[in-house]
Design a protein around this motif. Structure first.
Motif, PDB file in Angstrom:
ATOM      1  N   UNK A 372      11.458  -7.640  -3.877  1.00 18.18           N
ATOM      2  CA  UNK A 372      10.551  -6.530  -4.233  1.00 18.18           C
ATOM      3  C   UNK A 372       9.030  -6.822  -3.563  1.00 18.18           C
ATOM      4  N   UNK A 373       8.526  -5.344  -3.307  1.00 19.16           N
ATOM      5  CA  UNK A 373       7.407  -5.381  -2.648  1.00 19.16           C
ATOM      6  C   UNK A 373       6.463  -4.106  -3.223  1.00 19.16           C
ATOM      7  N   UNK A 374       5.238  -4.698  -3.996  1.00 11.59           N
ATOM      8  CA  UNK A 374       4.526  -3.749  -4.328  1.00 11.59           C
ATOM      9  C   UNK A 374       3.130  -3.617  -3.621  1.00 11.59           C
ATOM     10  N   UNK A 375       2.746  -2.419  -3.256  1.00 12.14           N
ATOM     11  CA  UNK A 375       1.323  -2.282  -2.761  1.00 12.14           C
ATOM     12  C   UNK A 375       0.241  -1.392  -3.508  1.00 12.14           C
ATOM     13  N   UNK A 376      -1.059  -1.526  -2.902  1.00 16.16           N
ATOM     14  CA  UNK A 376      -2.203  -1.191  -3.580  1.00 16.16           C
ATOM     15  C   UNK A 376      -3.416  -0.894  -2.639  1.00 16.16           C
ATOM     16  N   UNK A 377      -4.220   0.148  -2.871  1.00 22.12           N
ATOM     17  CA  UNK A 377      -5.421   0.210  -2.199  1.00 22.12           C
ATOM     18  C   UNK A 377      -6.221  -0.622  -2.620  1.00 22.12           C
ATOM     19  N   UNK A 378      -7.242  -1.321  -1.889  1.00 22.94           N
ATOM     20  CA  UNK A 378      -8.039  -2.321  -2.309  1.00 22.94           C
ATOM     21  C   UNK A 378      -9.729  -1.533  -1.923  1.00 22.94           C
ATOM     22  N   UNK A 379     -10.484  -1.920  -2.855  1.00 22.19           N
ATOM     23  CA  UNK A 379     -11.941  -1.312  -2.647  1.00 22.19           C
ATOM     24  C   UNK A 379     -12.430  -1.580  -1.180  1.00 22.19           C
ATOM     25  N   UNK A 380     -12.962  -0.472  -0.613  1.00 23.69           N
ATOM     26  CA  UNK A 380     -13.422  -0.481   0.801  1.00 23.69           C
ATOM     27  C   UNK A 380     -12.490   0.012   1.816  1.00 23.69           C
ATOM     28  N   UNK A 381     -12.992   0.547   3.074  1.00 25.83           N
ATOM     29  CA  UNK A 381     -11.757   0.796   4.035  1.00 25.83           C
ATOM     30  C   UNK A 381     -11.336  -0.287   4.659  1.00 25.83           C
ATOM     31  N   UNK A 382     -10.161   0.228   5.012  1.00 26.33           N
ATOM     32  CA  UNK A 382      -9.184  -0.942   5.715  1.00 26.33           C
ATOM     33  C   UNK A 382      -8.690  -2.042   5.153  1.00 26.33           C
ATOM     34  N   UNK A 383      -8.609  -1.790   3.866  1.00 24.24           N
ATOM     35  CA  UNK A 383      -8.061  -2.933   2.950  1.00 24.24           C
ATOM     36  C   UNK A 383      -6.927  -2.729   2.097  1.00 24.24           C
ATOM     37  N   UNK A 384      -6.020  -3.411   1.763  1.00 26.21           N
ATOM     38  CA  UNK A 384      -4.900  -3.246   1.224  1.00 26.21           C
ATOM     39  C   UNK A 384      -4.408  -4.384   0.387  1.00 26.21           C
ATOM     40  N   UNK A 385      -3.881  -4.381  -0.787  1.00 27.13           N
ATOM     41  CA  UNK A 385      -3.063  -5.339  -1.480  1.00 27.13           C
ATOM     42  C   UNK A 385      -1.675  -5.366  -1.153  1.00 27.13           C
ATOM     43  N   UNK A 386      -0.897  -6.477  -1.160  1.00 29.67           N
ATOM     44  CA  UNK A 386       0.524  -6.315  -1.060  1.00 29.67           C
ATOM     45  C   UNK A 386       0.827  -7.507  -1.921  1.00 29.67           C
ATOM     46  N   UNK A 387       1.997  -7.471  -2.640  1.00 30.30           N
ATOM     47  CA  UNK A 387       2.595  -8.285  -3.670  1.00 30.30           C
ATOM     48  C   UNK A 387       3.980  -8.342  -3.235  1.00 30.30           C
ATOM     49  N   UNK A 388       4.401  -9.574  -3.041  1.00 35.77           N
ATOM     50  CA  UNK A 388       5.691  -9.719  -2.643  1.00 35.77           C
ATOM     51  C   UNK A 388       6.420 -10.775  -3.667  1.00 35.77           C
ATOM     52  N   UNK A 389       7.937 -10.322  -3.990  1.00 32.10           N
ATOM     53  CA  UNK A 389       8.663 -10.899  -5.027  1.00 32.10           C
ATOM     54  C   UNK A 389       9.911 -11.400  -4.405  1.00 32.10           C
ATOM     55  N   UNK A 390      10.320 -12.651  -4.956  1.00 28.23           N
ATOM     56  CA  UNK A 390      11.669 -13.268  -4.366  1.00 28.23           C
ATOM     57  C   UNK A 390      12.436 -13.315  -5.828  1.00 28.23           C
ATOM     58  N   UNK A 391      13.392 -12.207  -6.134  1.00 31.55           N
ATOM     59  CA  UNK A 391      14.133 -12.222  -7.130  1.00 31.55           C
ATOM     60  C   UNK A 391      15.363 -13.266  -7.151  1.00 31.55           C
ATOM     61  N   UNK A 392      15.668 -13.829  -5.913  1.00 30.68           N
ATOM     62  CA  UNK A 392      16.721 -14.632  -5.787  1.00 30.68           C
ATOM     63  C   UNK A 392      16.702 -16.207  -6.051  1.00 30.68           C
ATOM     64  N   UNK A 393      17.622 -16.787  -5.971  1.00 29.72           N
ATOM     65  CA  UNK A 393      17.658 -18.207  -6.211  1.00 29.72           C
ATOM     66  C   UNK A 393      17.472 -19.467  -5.220  1.00 29.72           C
ATOM     67  N   UNK A 394      17.291 -18.753  -3.939  1.00 24.94           N
ATOM     68  CA  UNK A 394      16.909 -19.712  -2.725  1.00 24.94           C
ATOM     69  C   UNK A 394      15.458 -19.178  -2.242  1.00 24.94           C
ATOM     70  N   UNK A 395      14.760 -20.138  -1.608  1.00 22.54           N
ATOM     71  CA  UNK A 395      13.644 -19.869  -0.825  1.00 22.54           C
ATOM     72  C   UNK A 395      13.686 -18.800   0.313  1.00 22.54           C
ATOM     73  N   UNK A 396      13.186 -17.765   0.345  1.00 22.68           N
ATOM     74  CA  UNK A 396      13.234 -16.773   1.275  1.00 22.68           C
ATOM     75  C   UNK A 396      11.996 -16.211   2.066  1.00 22.68           C
TER      76      UNK A 396
END
Length: 445
Positions: A372-396
């Motif tokens: 899964x990947x979520x995103x959001x705006x961060x304060x200020x121009x040209x900035x974003x937050x990204x959250x990355x999730x591995x739901x699986x059972x192996x490193x990926x």
């Protein structure tokens, strides 16, 4: 001219009333953060335990935005038990107007009719806020005794119904909204809570399996008339998504799930739950993923024995990352004085908590069985937050397409959990994520 002036006064008055009606949203412009006694002490928490958690919060967490200390269910029963409820011979503490009051053997400072005011004063002296849990309705014992509703000529017998009585705890009956004295009973309750200095009320059996819209409205009215800024949290869930507009208009928080505990399956389910509720989040009205079963839990709780959370460290990162990128309230469930350094680090990462407090336009970009990947705006121009999730059972390695978040050219990527700058990336970047783990990043471009 006089008619025009009168019309303007009417219009202005309606505008003031409309604004006033929505004022409670201003009491929680960011998701509330605090501690709740349920996950560690069930219905048996004592005043000494509440104070110990408050002392820890004031010393270690307050500077990071943690402020609410909430006494959960059945603080009015003298002889409750762990791993369930004593419904055989419960010793209720109730006043002459059919309102539950704290059990003095558990909360000694409540003696002499002081209620929770001394405990609230203690928390306020530390710059913290005080909350309690209550059950929807009027106490069964108040009905059986025919206790009067304060300020009226009716009694509890005149305002109750057995219809839709809570199935898992039989302390209360439903209040019938159109009965004389019904609103007055809720008014008397919240007048008392306001006099104690209560800042937060979690009302249970309100959202599911039946959504009690009229009782929610009575509670909202009762809070507003006190003049005190008491946050309203409805529970449990899942609150019906179809009632999203209504609950958003009346509560500061509402549950999106039933009770949440320390197992991967219910954590995994939150990806779908939060996606369902994403459009209903607004400042002052927060879909609530439930308490954080982290740290030492189960001391005298409903489920399990005393333990440090069963979540792996990677699952704990996933939990905190998902709650923050979705902007769910954070209510810690463990006994704070038992925190280990890792647990404390989860609660005091300013970069991560900034996502909870200051992000906007939060949304999922991807959600499938493995990632899964979520995103959001961060304060200020040209900035974003990204959250990355591995739901699986192996490193990926999970690839983030930077063009999907409007990040063009060379982008600086910062790992918010470690604070390290990972380098410059163009087009995409592919962090390696541990199984059941998460990464949280700030993208600057």
């Amino acid at each position: 001219m006089k008619q025009v002036y009168t019309l303007l006064l009417v219009i202005f008055g309606l505008g003031v009333r409309a604004q006033s009606k929505g004022d409670f949203h201003n009491w929680a412009v960011t998701p509330p953060m605090g501690w709740n006694s349920w996950d560690c002490f069930g219905p048996t928490v004592t005043e000494a335990e509440v104070k110990a958690n408050a002392d820890y919060m004031a010393k270690h967490l307050k500077a990071y935005g943690w402020e609410y200390v909430v006494v959960d269910i059945r603080w009015y029963v003298s002889n409750d038990k762990a791993h369930g409820y004593n419904e055989t011979n419960a010793e209720y503490n109730i006043d002459e107007y059919g309102r539950f009051i704290p059990a003095v053997n558990r909360f000694p400072s409540a003696a002499g009719g002081k209620g929770f005011k001394p405990l609230a004063d203690y928390l306020h002296s530390k710059g913290l806020k005080f909350g309690i849990h209550i059950m929807r309705g009027v106490p069964v014992v108040a009905v059986k005794r025919g206790l009067p509703v304060k300020g009226t000529k009716v009694t509890a017998k005149d305002i109750y119904s057995t219809q839709d009585q809570c199935k898992w705890l039989r302390d209360m009956y439903t209040i019938v909204p159109d009965k004389e004295g019904a609103q007055e009973y809720y008014n008397s309750l919240f007048d008392m809570y306001a006099s104690w200095g209560v800042d937060f009320v979690k009302v249970d059996d309100l959202s599911a399996p039946v959504y009690h819209a009229e009782e929610i409205e009575m509670i909202r009215k009762a809070i507003d008339r006190t003049g005190r800024k008491i946050l309203l949290s409805t529970s449990p869930g899942e609150t019906p998504v179809a009632r999203g507009a209504h609950v958003q208009q009346h509560a500061n928080m509402w549950r999106t799930v039933d009770d949440f505990w320390d197992a991967w399956e219910p954590l995994h389910a939150h990806f779908e739950v939060f996606e369902r509720w994403n459009k209903w989040r607004t400042a002052g009205a927060w879909p609530d993923g439930d308490m954080l079963p982290l740290g030492r839990i189960g001391i005298r709780a409903e489920r399990g024995n005393p333990r440090m959370t069963k979540f792996t460290k990677d699952e704990q990162y996933t939990l905190m990352t998902l709650w923050c990128i979705f902007r769910s309230p954070l209510m810690f469930g463990g006994n704070l004085p038992d925190n280990d350094p890792f647990t404390l680090s989860l609660l005091t990462n300013r970069n991560v908590l900034a996502v909870l407090k200051n992000s906007s336009n939060n949304k999922p970009l991807l959600n499938d069985e493995e990632k899964a990947i979520w995103t959001a705006d961060a304060p200020g121009a040209g900035r974003r937050y990204v959250a990355v999730f591995n739901k699986g059972t192996d490193k990926a390695a999970i690839t983030v397409d930077l063009t999907q978040i409007r990040a063009t050219g060379s982008c600086k990527v910062t790992d918010l959990w470690t604070g390290k700058v990972l380098g410059k990336f163009s087009g995409s970047f592919s962090p390696e994520i541990n199984p059941h783990g998460a990464g949280l990043y700030k993208i600057s471009y």
